[in-house]
Design a protein around this motif. Sequence first.
Motif, PDB file in Angstrom:
ATOM      1  N   GLU A   1     -48.269  62.897  18.794  1.00  0.00           N
ATOM      2  CA  GLU A   1     -48.932  62.112  19.831  1.00  0.00           C
ATOM      3  C   GLU A   1     -50.393  62.536  20.008  1.00  0.00           C
ATOM      4  OE1 GLU A   1     -48.324  60.782  24.483  1.00  0.00           O
ATOM      5  OE2 GLU A   1     -46.788  61.965  23.485  1.00  0.00           O
ATOM      6  N   MET A   2     -50.657  63.842  20.000  1.00  0.00           N
ATOM      7  CA  MET A   2     -52.037  64.303  20.190  1.00  0.00           C
ATOM      8  C   MET A   2     -52.918  63.966  18.988  1.00  0.00           C
ATOM      9  SD  MET A   2     -52.140  67.747  22.456  1.00  0.00           S
ATOM     10  CE  MET A   2     -50.684  68.637  22.023  1.00  0.00           C
ATOM     11  N   CYS A   3     -52.330  63.852  17.812  1.00  0.00           N
ATOM     12  CA  CYS A   3     -53.102  63.400  16.640  1.00  0.00           C
ATOM     13  C   CYS A   3     -53.600  61.974  16.880  1.00  0.00           C
ATOM     14  CB  CYS A   3     -52.247  63.452  15.382  1.00  0.00           C
ATOM     15  SG  CYS A   3     -51.764  65.104  14.848  1.00  0.00           S
ATOM     16  N   TRP A   4     -52.722  61.147  17.449  1.00  0.00           N
ATOM     17  CA  TRP A   4     -53.123  59.774  17.758  1.00  0.00           C
ATOM     18  C   TRP A   4     -54.226  59.747  18.794  1.00  0.00           C
ATOM     19  CZ3 TRP A   4     -52.868  55.479  15.272  1.00  0.00           C
ATOM     20  CH2 TRP A   4     -51.882  55.310  14.309  1.00  0.00           C
ATOM     21  N   TRP A   5     -54.146  60.659  19.777  1.00  0.00           N
ATOM     22  CA  TRP A   5     -55.205  60.716  20.792  1.00  0.00           C
ATOM     23  C   TRP A   5     -56.563  60.943  20.150  1.00  0.00           C
ATOM     24  CZ3 TRP A   5     -52.915  64.672  24.808  1.00  0.00           C
ATOM     25  CH2 TRP A   5     -51.786  64.121  25.403  1.00  0.00           C
ATOM     26  N   GLN A   6     -56.601  61.708  19.059  1.00  0.00           N
ATOM     27  CA  GLN A   6     -57.864  61.986  18.377  1.00  0.00           C
ATOM     28  C   GLN A   6     -58.359  60.778  17.591  1.00  0.00           C
ATOM     29  OE1 GLN A   6     -57.852  66.081  16.459  1.00  0.00           O
ATOM     30  NE2 GLN A   6     -55.719  65.881  17.150  1.00  0.00           N
ATOM     31  N   ARG A   7     -57.461  59.932  17.166  1.00  0.00           N
ATOM     32  CA  ARG A   7     -57.862  58.761  16.373  1.00  0.00           C
ATOM     33  C   ARG A   7     -58.521  57.675  17.224  1.00  0.00           C
ATOM     34  NH1 ARG A   7     -53.044  57.758  11.915  1.00  0.00           N
ATOM     35  NH2 ARG A   7     -52.911  59.925  11.225  1.00  0.00           N
ATOM     36  N   TRP A   8     -58.041  57.471  18.446  1.00  0.00           N
ATOM     37  CA  TRP A   8     -58.543  56.363  19.267  1.00  0.00           C
ATOM     38  C   TRP A   8     -60.054  56.431  19.481  1.00  0.00           C
ATOM     39  CZ3 TRP A   8     -55.639  52.489  18.865  1.00  0.00           C
ATOM     40  CH2 TRP A   8     -54.247  52.599  18.864  1.00  0.00           C
TER      41      TRP A   8
ATOM     42  N   GLU B   1     -50.669  75.664  26.815  1.00  0.00           N
ATOM     43  CA  GLU B   1     -49.561  74.711  26.726  1.00  0.00           C
ATOM     44  C   GLU B   1     -50.092  73.297  26.541  1.00  0.00           C
ATOM     45  OE1 GLU B   1     -46.022  74.933  27.308  1.00  0.00           O
ATOM     46  OE2 GLU B   1     -46.300  77.066  26.906  1.00  0.00           O
ATOM     47  N   GLY B   2     -49.340  72.487  25.831  1.00  0.00           N
ATOM     48  CA  GLY B   2     -49.671  71.072  25.723  1.00  0.00           C
ATOM     49  C   GLY B   2     -49.233  70.329  26.978  1.00  0.00           C
ATOM     50  N   ILE B   3     -49.717  69.121  27.128  1.00  0.00           N
ATOM     51  CA  ILE B   3     -49.357  68.342  28.313  1.00  0.00           C
ATOM     52  C   ILE B   3     -48.416  67.196  27.979  1.00  0.00           C
ATOM     53  CG2 ILE B   3     -51.436  68.924  29.602  1.00  0.00           C
ATOM     54  CD1 ILE B   3     -52.634  66.261  28.711  1.00  0.00           C
ATOM     55  N   THR B   4     -47.871  67.202  26.782  1.00  0.00           N
ATOM     56  CA  THR B   4     -47.006  66.109  26.357  1.00  0.00           C
ATOM     57  C   THR B   4     -45.841  66.642  25.542  1.00  0.00           C
ATOM     58  OG1 THR B   4     -46.939  64.019  25.147  1.00  0.00           O
ATOM     59  CG2 THR B   4     -48.363  65.695  24.261  1.00  0.00           C
ATOM     60  N   GLY B   5     -44.821  65.822  25.454  1.00  0.00           N
ATOM     61  CA  GLY B   5     -43.730  66.138  24.551  1.00  0.00           C
ATOM     62  C   GLY B   5     -44.122  65.755  23.137  1.00  0.00           C
ATOM     63  N   CYS B   6     -43.225  65.942  22.228  1.00  0.00           N
ATOM     64  CA  CYS B   6     -43.535  65.618  20.842  1.00  0.00           C
ATOM     65  C   CYS B   6     -43.183  64.171  20.525  1.00  0.00           C
ATOM     66  CB  CYS B   6     -42.759  66.546  19.914  1.00  0.00           C
ATOM     67  SG  CYS B   6     -43.279  68.253  20.079  1.00  0.00           S
ATOM     68  N   ALA B   7     -43.872  63.614  19.555  1.00  0.00           N
ATOM     69  CA  ALA B   7     -43.623  62.245  19.123  1.00  0.00           C
ATOM     70  C   ALA B   7     -42.666  62.256  17.939  1.00  0.00           C
ATOM     71  CB  ALA B   7     -44.936  61.575  18.721  1.00  0.00           C
ATOM     72  N   THR B   8     -42.020  61.137  17.703  1.00  0.00           N
ATOM     73  CA  THR B   8     -41.153  61.016  16.546  1.00  0.00           C
ATOM     74  C   THR B   8     -41.606  59.847  15.700  1.00  0.00           C
ATOM     75  OG1 THR B   8     -39.607  59.598  17.721  1.00  0.00           O
ATOM     76  CG2 THR B   8     -39.137  61.954  17.739  1.00  0.00           C
ATOM     77  N   ILE B   9     -41.229  59.867  14.455  1.00  0.00           N
ATOM     78  CA  ILE B   9     -41.501  58.773  13.528  1.00  0.00           C
ATOM     79  C   ILE B   9     -40.272  57.879  13.517  1.00  0.00           C
ATOM     80  CG2 ILE B   9     -42.027  58.145  11.149  1.00  0.00           C
ATOM     81  CD1 ILE B   9     -44.217  59.729  12.617  1.00  0.00           C
ATOM     82  N   VAL B  10     -40.454  56.627  13.829  1.00  0.00           N
ATOM     83  CA  VAL B  10     -39.340  55.692  13.837  1.00  0.00           C
ATOM     84  C   VAL B  10     -39.556  54.702  12.700  1.00  0.00           C
ATOM     85  CG1 VAL B  10     -38.075  53.963  15.152  1.00  0.00           C
ATOM     86  CG2 VAL B  10     -39.041  55.948  16.313  1.00  0.00           C
TER      87      VAL B  10
END
Length: 170
Positions: free
Chosen positions: A47-54, A102-111
């Motif tokens: 999820e945080m990788c996506w935050w960097q892309r936006w 600590e991070g502020i989010t849970g982890c994302a999954t690939i669906v």
Amino acid sequence: MAPISTAPVRPVPGRVKLAQLLALAIPALLLGGAYISEFVFGLHPCEMCWWQRWPHFAAVGLALLSFAVPLRVLFTGLAALAILVSGLIGLFHAGVEYGWWEGITGCATIVASEGTSALDAIMNAPMIRCDEAPWDLFGISLAGWNFLVSTASALAILSLLVRSRPNVSR
């Protein structure tokens, strides 16, 4: 009828043009690298990788606008700020990966639903953790590299824009 202006059109200064090109090329190359690492090497984003892309997506759009509108410096500067935001998010993400905070989010999954039910796809999807770097170079994760490249690039672009301004003290 108003008289037609015969004043020459001022060319875009070389530093502004270079700043525009960097504001377009840097986020485009970083996004390209992210997608190559994802689709060619299987390094799926959390999820945080996506935050960097936006912010990089926004920077590409703003940089393209800078070539099309008269407010070149403004849109190039906004693109540089978007690149800087991505770099700062990268710093936060790298800190989470290195265990600095600590991070502020849970982890994302690939669906990926490849002919199976949505529930089966979710249950069998790999877990992509935000607090583990899937790859590093010289001990620096992808998020860390994004911080270094984005921050340095944004500061260089902003510096070019500031140095392109005429000297007002004269």
